[in-house]
Write a protein that holds these residues in place. Sequence first.
Motif, PDB file in Angstrom:
ATOM      1  N   LEU A  75       0.806  -1.216   0.000  1.00  0.00           N
ATOM      2  CA  LEU A  75       0.000   0.000   0.000  1.00  0.00           C
ATOM      3  C   LEU A  75       0.844   1.273   0.000  1.00  0.00           C
ATOM      4  CD1 LEU A  75      -2.639  -1.139   2.633  1.00  0.00           C
ATOM      5  CD2 LEU A  75      -3.007  -0.922   0.175  1.00  0.00           C
ATOM      6  N   ALA A  76       2.157   1.128   0.001  1.00  0.00           N
ATOM      7  CA  ALA A  76       3.080   2.276   0.032  1.00  0.00           C
ATOM      8  C   ALA A  76       2.887   3.111   1.290  1.00  0.00           C
ATOM      9  CB  ALA A  76       2.918   3.147  -1.215  1.00  0.00           C
ATOM     10  N   LEU A  77       2.635   2.452   2.406  1.00  0.00           N
ATOM     11  CA  LEU A  77       2.584   3.146   3.692  1.00  0.00           C
ATOM     12  C   LEU A  77       4.001   3.248   4.237  1.00  0.00           C
ATOM     13  CD1 LEU A  77      -0.660   1.539   5.138  1.00  0.00           C
ATOM     14  CD2 LEU A  77      -0.344   3.919   4.464  1.00  0.00           C
ATOM     15  N   VAL A  78       4.777   4.032   3.534  1.00  0.00           N
ATOM     16  CA  VAL A  78       6.202   4.188   3.815  1.00  0.00           C
ATOM     17  C   VAL A  78       6.503   5.665   4.028  1.00  0.00           C
ATOM     18  CG1 VAL A  78       6.834   2.127   2.505  1.00  0.00           C
ATOM     19  CG2 VAL A  78       6.711   4.331   1.336  1.00  0.00           C
ATOM     20  N   ARG A  79       7.741   5.937   4.409  1.00  0.00           N
ATOM     21  CA  ARG A  79       8.147   7.315   4.673  1.00  0.00           C
ATOM     22  C   ARG A  79       8.085   8.152   3.394  1.00  0.00           C
ATOM     23  NH1 ARG A  79      13.953   9.075   7.382  1.00  0.00           N
ATOM     24  NH2 ARG A  79      13.554  11.353   7.422  1.00  0.00           N
ATOM     25  N   ALA A  80       7.540   9.360   3.523  1.00  0.00           N
ATOM     26  CA  ALA A  80       7.427  10.270   2.384  1.00  0.00           C
ATOM     27  C   ALA A  80       8.476  11.373   2.501  1.00  0.00           C
ATOM     28  CB  ALA A  80       6.035  10.886   2.335  1.00  0.00           C
ATOM     29  N   SER A 204       4.999  11.431  -4.322  1.00  0.00           N
ATOM     30  CA  SER A 204       5.602  11.140  -3.019  1.00  0.00           C
ATOM     31  C   SER A 204       6.041   9.692  -2.879  1.00  0.00           C
ATOM     32  CB  SER A 204       4.628  11.485  -1.897  1.00  0.00           C
ATOM     33  OG  SER A 204       3.477  10.650  -1.949  1.00  0.00           O
ATOM     34  N   GLY A 205       5.415   8.792  -3.655  1.00  0.00           N
ATOM     35  CA  GLY A 205       5.721   7.375  -3.511  1.00  0.00           C
ATOM     36  C   GLY A 205       5.202   6.798  -2.211  1.00  0.00           C
ATOM     37  N   SER A 206       4.314   7.524  -1.564  1.00  0.00           N
ATOM     38  CA  SER A 206       3.785   7.105  -0.270  1.00  0.00           C
ATOM     39  C   SER A 206       2.302   7.434  -0.203  1.00  0.00           C
ATOM     40  CB  SER A 206       4.525   7.817   0.866  1.00  0.00           C
ATOM     41  OG  SER A 206       3.891   7.599   2.115  1.00  0.00           O
ATOM     42  N   LEU A 207       1.574   6.651   0.567  1.00  0.00           N
ATOM     43  CA  LEU A 207       0.142   6.901   0.739  1.00  0.00           C
ATOM     44  C   LEU A 207      -0.138   7.861   1.888  1.00  0.00           C
ATOM     45  CD1 LEU A 207      -2.548   5.941  -0.541  1.00  0.00           C
ATOM     46  CD2 LEU A 207      -2.699   4.223   1.280  1.00  0.00           C
ATOM     47  N   GLY A 259       4.272  22.043  -7.792  1.00  0.00           N
ATOM     48  CA  GLY A 259       5.714  22.188  -8.001  1.00  0.00           C
ATOM     49  C   GLY A 259       6.509  21.409  -6.964  1.00  0.00           C
ATOM     50  N   LEU A 260       6.044  21.423  -5.720  1.00  0.00           N
ATOM     51  CA  LEU A 260       6.708  20.641  -4.682  1.00  0.00           C
ATOM     52  C   LEU A 260       6.560  19.142  -4.934  1.00  0.00           C
ATOM     53  CD1 LEU A 260       5.644  22.786  -1.592  1.00  0.00           C
ATOM     54  CD2 LEU A 260       7.982  22.456  -2.436  1.00  0.00           C
ATOM     55  N   CYS A 261       5.431  18.751  -5.503  1.00  0.00           N
ATOM     56  CA  CYS A 261       5.267  17.348  -5.901  1.00  0.00           C
ATOM     57  C   CYS A 261       6.306  16.964  -6.946  1.00  0.00           C
ATOM     58  CB  CYS A 261       3.859  17.112  -6.451  1.00  0.00           C
ATOM     59  SG  CYS A 261       2.552  17.118  -5.208  1.00  0.00           S
ATOM     60  N   ARG A 262       6.568  17.873  -7.877  1.00  0.00           N
ATOM     61  CA  ARG A 262       7.587  17.635  -8.897  1.00  0.00           C
ATOM     62  C   ARG A 262       8.957  17.473  -8.263  1.00  0.00           C
ATOM     63  NH1 ARG A 262       8.687  15.362 -13.668  1.00  0.00           N
ATOM     64  NH2 ARG A 262      10.419  16.405 -14.713  1.00  0.00           N
ATOM     65  N   VAL A 263       9.247  18.313  -7.277  1.00  0.00           N
ATOM     66  CA  VAL A 263      10.529  18.200  -6.554  1.00  0.00           C
ATOM     67  C   VAL A 263      10.629  16.853  -5.874  1.00  0.00           C
ATOM     68  CG1 VAL A 263      11.885  19.133  -4.654  1.00  0.00           C
ATOM     69  CG2 VAL A 263      10.763  20.693  -6.250  1.00  0.00           C
ATOM     70  N   ALA A 264       9.544  16.435  -5.223  1.00  0.00           N
ATOM     71  CA  ALA A 264       9.551  15.142  -4.533  1.00  0.00           C
ATOM     72  C   ALA A 264       9.772  13.999  -5.509  1.00  0.00           C
ATOM     73  CB  ALA A 264       8.235  14.958  -3.779  1.00  0.00           C
ATOM     74  N   ALA A 265       9.106  14.063  -6.661  1.00  0.00           N
ATOM     75  CA  ALA A 265       9.270  12.998  -7.648  1.00  0.00           C
ATOM     76  C   ALA A 265      10.691  12.978  -8.206  1.00  0.00           C
ATOM     77  CB  ALA A 265       8.260  13.216  -8.792  1.00  0.00           C
ATOM     78  N   THR A 266      11.272  14.138  -8.435  1.00  0.00           N
ATOM     79  CA  THR A 266      12.648  14.214  -8.951  1.00  0.00           C
ATOM     80  C   THR A 266      13.630  13.656  -7.932  1.00  0.00           C
ATOM     81  OG1 THR A 266      12.101  16.164 -10.266  1.00  0.00           O
ATOM     82  CG2 THR A 266      14.430  15.758  -9.836  1.00  0.00           C
ATOM     83  N   ASN A 267      13.472  14.012  -6.662  1.00  0.00           N
ATOM     84  CA  ASN A 267      14.359  13.521  -5.621  1.00  0.00           C
ATOM     85  C   ASN A 267      14.257  12.009  -5.482  1.00  0.00           C
ATOM     86  OD1 ASN A 267      15.201  16.132  -5.101  1.00  0.00           O
ATOM     87  ND2 ASN A 267      13.783  16.432  -3.396  1.00  0.00           N
ATOM     88  N   ARG A 268      13.039  11.486  -5.608  1.00  0.00           N
ATOM     89  CA  ARG A 268      12.851  10.044  -5.539  1.00  0.00           C
ATOM     90  C   ARG A 268      13.537   9.345  -6.700  1.00  0.00           C
ATOM     91  NH1 ARG A 268       7.845   8.474  -6.562  1.00  0.00           N
ATOM     92  NH2 ARG A 268       8.384   6.332  -5.921  1.00  0.00           N
ATOM     93  N   ALA A 269      13.412   9.930  -7.902  1.00  0.00           N
ATOM     94  CA  ALA A 269      14.040   9.320  -9.082  1.00  0.00           C
ATOM     95  C   ALA A 269      15.560   9.337  -8.976  1.00  0.00           C
ATOM     96  CB  ALA A 269      13.597  10.068 -10.337  1.00  0.00           C
TER      97      ALA A 269
END
Length: 272
Positions: A75-80, A204-207, A259-269
């Motif tokens: 369920l991706a209940l992981v750290r965001a 975020s990759g997290s729920l 825009g912050l979502c984009r930052v989060a996705a970039t950092n995750r990648a």
Amino acid sequence: MIPDREGDARPPLTLEFAFVLALLAPLAHMVCVLLLSLIGFRGAVPVIGMGAVLAYAGIFTLCAVRFRRPPLEELALVRAPASAWLAVLFLLASVVLSSEIDNWVKVFFPVPTEPVSGGELVEAPPFMGATLAVVELAVFPLAYELFFRGILQPLAVARVGVVPGVLLTALFAAVASGLVFAGLWGVAPAFASALVLGVLRQASGSLWPPLALHSLTGLVTLGAQYQLFGLAGFDDVSAAHTPFDWVAGAAALTAVGLGLCRVAATNRAQGS
């Protein structure tokens, strides 16, 4: 003697299976509401809330028995990332945008109204405020996020890609919530809200962040129902639309959140 089935023998959780459940979700919810009403439960809010618990608990159980990974991981209940949590605060302004979408839908497609007849005032059920708070802040976020963003969206994204998967999930979630609460008139604003939640979940990759945003949106909605804000077109029904300055401000804040979502996705990648 019939041997016990091994865990690996369980059928996998597939997009087709989740797709069918997503199609049936609003029907299951309405059937549960009808059954609860028929057996004597009263009050629209508690009945709709209990119906959501029953319907989505059953749907979630049907999916959970097919999990091949631990539930928290599935369920991706992981750290965001921190940027995703910051995005939650800015994306909360999107509730004003979805409200204004609802206003415009009612302009182009007026909701049919029945004439109001005189009579005695209906007394509000006891603990109405507490019940509404539980439903808005806990029941709906858990029901919709666990299934649509926790189960359906990852399957859809893996099969059809990020953009189509998020859009498809948002559409199913909008139909499931909009039809139950406002009929066809509620699908468009519900789609806008579901799309924001889907983008946040994917980035975020997290729920956890969409769960938090959904609960905060429920808190704002609860306040609006008690007319705490006095904002025209939002909780002040004397005006048909929210002033442009407020809508523009909400759009700007939502853009910052995206825009912050984009930052989060970039950092995750980059971290993967």
